[in-house]
Design an enzyme around this catalytic site. Structure first.
Site, PDB file in Angstrom:
ATOM      1  N   LEU A  82       0.835  -1.199   0.000  1.00 52.56           N
ATOM      2  CA  LEU A  82       0.000   0.000   0.000  1.00 52.56           C
ATOM      3  C   LEU A  82       0.869   1.247   0.000  1.00 52.56           C
ATOM      4  O   LEU A  82       1.974   1.252   0.541  1.00 52.56           O
ATOM      5  CB  LEU A  82      -0.905   0.025   1.239  1.00 52.56           C
ATOM      6  N   LYS A 114      -3.461  -1.463  11.437  1.00 57.25           N
ATOM      7  CA  LYS A 114      -2.398  -2.071  10.626  1.00 57.25           C
ATOM      8  C   LYS A 114      -1.494  -2.884  11.554  1.00 57.25           C
ATOM      9  O   LYS A 114      -0.585  -2.361  12.186  1.00 57.25           O
ATOM     10  CB  LYS A 114      -1.602  -1.002   9.888  1.00 57.25           C
ATOM     11  N   LYS A 310       0.537   5.780   8.436  1.00 50.38           N
ATOM     12  CA  LYS A 310       1.596   5.285   9.309  1.00 50.38           C
ATOM     13  C   LYS A 310       1.767   6.208  10.511  1.00 50.38           C
ATOM     14  O   LYS A 310       1.868   7.419  10.364  1.00 50.38           O
ATOM     15  CB  LYS A 310       2.921   5.185   8.534  1.00 50.38           C
TER      16      LYS A 310
END
EC number: 6.5.1.2
Length: 662
Positions: A82, A114, A310
């Protein structure tokens, strides 16, 4: 007479059902003993009727024979990586691109944590697990079918109308399993895993499936495919179907109607990430509608309909400005780096552990170097590596004398740590009190660093036993201490007198005697007095007590100051006796077993539990008091010693017969 095929199938259905309740839903309906009874009845029937054994049987989770390597397998469709969004602006840019490409059509997102592990695809035919493949390079992965079969949260059979399908998900190791694994490796003198992700990846790619089986991996699914394409018209619908089929799906996933909801989800779990039982490094955001996913399409390397948000990196580069040395409760000296302050994972870090002199040498580190610092959970940050050598670097030398009490330090042969051997060292005393009072030991709430520093620095407390002589007025003049808080501390000290003997033993801080070993010593000897009088040989008769532990216990009680401390704790009315009786009347009562090698169906822990439930005892070493040695494949020196001492060696099948009283 029962048809064995019918009974076997019924047992498998029951075991699959209870595995799902325990490993996926965390809602067990039966005890471990009841589960074990079902499993061993199934093993017994399959042994008698090997023609009825199938790969999807729960008995096949324990792992087969070692493999020579892994076969490469091509994925049904690419397992793409991704694109990343590193901040709110980049996530909003992603949302703008999606809205532009969809021409203003209504849509929603699905947000998923995640998880930081190893991606894996699992294939099923007619509801039965057939194959597992790692992500690899995204196009081709490695066949890890036998290892995946040992993961309890991956169902071996499911009820579905789909004739063939594939699930994709993340193989992870929980923080708790990771800590247990590293503790076990420490005890065996093996190198530690750096983080749960590396541990999960290394465990899934073991050549010996039984090693994988012992590592407590978990598998969380996030895709359901048929013929390489999504099986449902919405991602949320697919996640719901996966749950209903019996797969483990992260229960934190949520549908979101706007990018603001997505950002709120990301912010919430960034704050809560350290409270999760597993590690995450961000949030995956996906457009929910599969039709809209098709319209959005792909770039050369990633889908346009998904992105990984992230969280800030938990590694950063900074400079070592100096190195201090701390003294622990056992006298071990630990070098700690003073760093130029740097933000790591959202927290400003200015100090990091260097563990010991050998670690500094391994890193090739000197004061003035640029280093990479890593922060994980609540653990003190650590230096991972040197990124560049400083222009004016200065080597570090471990002091020859304790930095607190100036006693000459000692480093024993074979040990990494240098130690201060002064039992009255103020630094050691502070750490000893904190250990004594800590949660899970004597659990004296309110006895924190600030209070302990004052108690020692003002010479109110000279050893642990002095805690039980404290009065409210002794604490009243200390900083941040009022009548109420002082009273609470005194009450908590008094309440700690009721803690059991194993906790008291743990609290003494005897080297190598942790919570588990303390329980075994208390069970074996029944009182502090008996443990204090025991010889090295006598101590080794206790479960899991080897020469190293036994010698440490004898050495502790050989020191007059320690004996005086224990005597004062006895007079303070701490619990010095322990009432324990082994299960009586079982078929193995009075027998001591030692396990060696790899058993065909049982793990070491499973065999140990069965023996103990039947009244037997499991020891870690073969001695004249051993009754039986249970040997599997690749049995080592324990088998040789059994032959030397003329001790009966039995197989797993013979153990099962003894458990049945035959």
């Amino acid at each position: 007479m029962k048809d064995p095929a019918v009974e076997i199938e019924k047992l498998r259905e029951q075991l699959h059902h209870h595995e799902h309740l325990y490993y996926v839903l965390d809602k067990p309906e039966i005890t471990d003993a009841e589960y074990d009874a079902l499993m061993h009845r199934l093993q017994e029937l399959e042994t008698k009727h090997p023609d009825l054994l199938t790969p999807d049987s729960p008995t096949q989770r324990v792992g087969g024979k070692p493999r020579e390597g892994f076969i490469k397998v091509r994925h049904s469709s690419p397992m793409l990586s991704l694109d990343n969004a590193l901040n709110e602006a980049e996530l909003r840019d992603f949302d703008r691109r999606v809205r532009d490409l969809l021409g203003g059509a209504a849509f929603r997102y699905v947000t998923e944590l995640k998880m930081d592990g190893l991606s894996m695809a699992a294939h099923y035919n007619n509801g039965k697990f057939t194959e597992a493949v790692t992500r690899g390079d995204g196009t081709t992965g490695e066949d890890v079918t036998e290892n995946a079969r040992t993961i309890r949260s991956l169902p071996l059979r499911v009820k579905t109308k789909l004739p063939a399908f594939e699930v994709r998900g993340e193989t992870v190791m929980s923080r708790r399993a990771f800590e247990r694994l590293n503790t076990d490796r420490d005890e065996k003198g093996l190198s530690r895993f750096a983080n749960p992700r590396n541990a999960a990846a290394g465990s899934l790619r073991q050549l010996e499936p039984q090693v994988t089986a012992s590592r407590r991996l978990e598998y969380y699914t996030y895709f359901l495919l048929t013929e390489g394409r999504p099986a449902y018209e919405s991602h949320w619908e697919a996640l719901t179907a996966l749950k209903q089929m019996g797969f483990k799906v992260n229960d934190k996933s949520r549908p979101c109607d706007s990018i603001d909801e997505v950002l709120a989800f990301c912010a919430h779990w960034e704050g809560e990430r350290e409270n999760l039982p597993y590690e995450i490094d961000g949030v995956v955001v996906k457009v929910d509608s599969v039709e809209q996913q098709r319209r959005l399409g792909f770039t050369a390397k990633a889908p346009r309909w998904a992105i990984a948000y992230k969280y800030p990196a938990r590694q950063a580069t900074t400079m070592i400005e100096g190195i201090d040395v701390q003294v622990g409760r056992t006298g071990a000296l630990t070098p700690v780096a003073n760093l130029k302050p740097v933000v790591v994972g959202g927290v400003t870090v200015s100090r990091a552990t260097l563990h010991n002199e050998d670690e500094i040498e391994r890193l090739g580190l000197q004061i003035g170097d640029e280093v990479v610092v890593e922060r994980s959970g609540d653990v003190i940050p650590k230096v991972v590596r040197v990124s560049s050598q400083g222009s004016y670097r200065k080597p570090f030398k471990m002091p020859s004398h304790c930095p607190v009490c100036n006693t000459k330090i000692v480093r024993e042969e074979g040990e990494a740590a240098s130690r201060c051997i002064n039992a009255n060292c103020p630094a050691r005393l502070k750490e000893s009190i904190l250990h004594f009072a800590s949660r899970g030991v004597m659990n004296i709430d309110g006895m924190g660093d600030a209070l302990v520093d004052q108690l020692v620095d003002r010479e109110i407390v000279h050893n642990i036993a002095d805690l039980y002589d404290l009065k409210i007025e002794d604490l009243m003049d200390l900083d941040r201490m009022g009548v109420k808080s002082a009273g609470n501390v005194i009450r908590n000290i008094d309440k700690s007198r009721r803690n059991s003997l194993p906790r008291v033993l743990t609290a003494l801080g005897i080297r190598f005697v942790g919570e588990r070993t303390a329980v075994f010593l208390a069970q074996a000897f029944g009182s502090m007095d008996a443990i204090e009088r025991a010889t090295v040989d006598e101590l080794q008769q206790a479960e899991e007590v080897g020469p190293k532990v036994a010698e440490a216990v004898v050495q502790f009680f050989s020191i007059p100051d320690n004996r005086e401390l224990v005597d004062r704790l006895r007079k303070a009315d701490l619990q010095f006796t322990y009432a324990y009786s082994r299960p009586k009347g079982g078929p193995l009562t009075g027998s001591t077993f030692v396990l060696t090698g790899t058993l065909p169906n049982l793990s070491r822990e499973e065999a140990k539990q069965l023996i103990e439930q039947a009244g037997g005892k499991v020891a870690s070493a073969v001695s004249k008091k051993t009754s039986y040695v249970v040997a599997g494949e690749d049995a080592g020196s324990k088998l040789d010693k059994a032959h030397q001492l003329n001790i009966r060696v039995i197989t797993e099948a013979e153990l099962h017969a003894m458990l049945r009283g035959e």
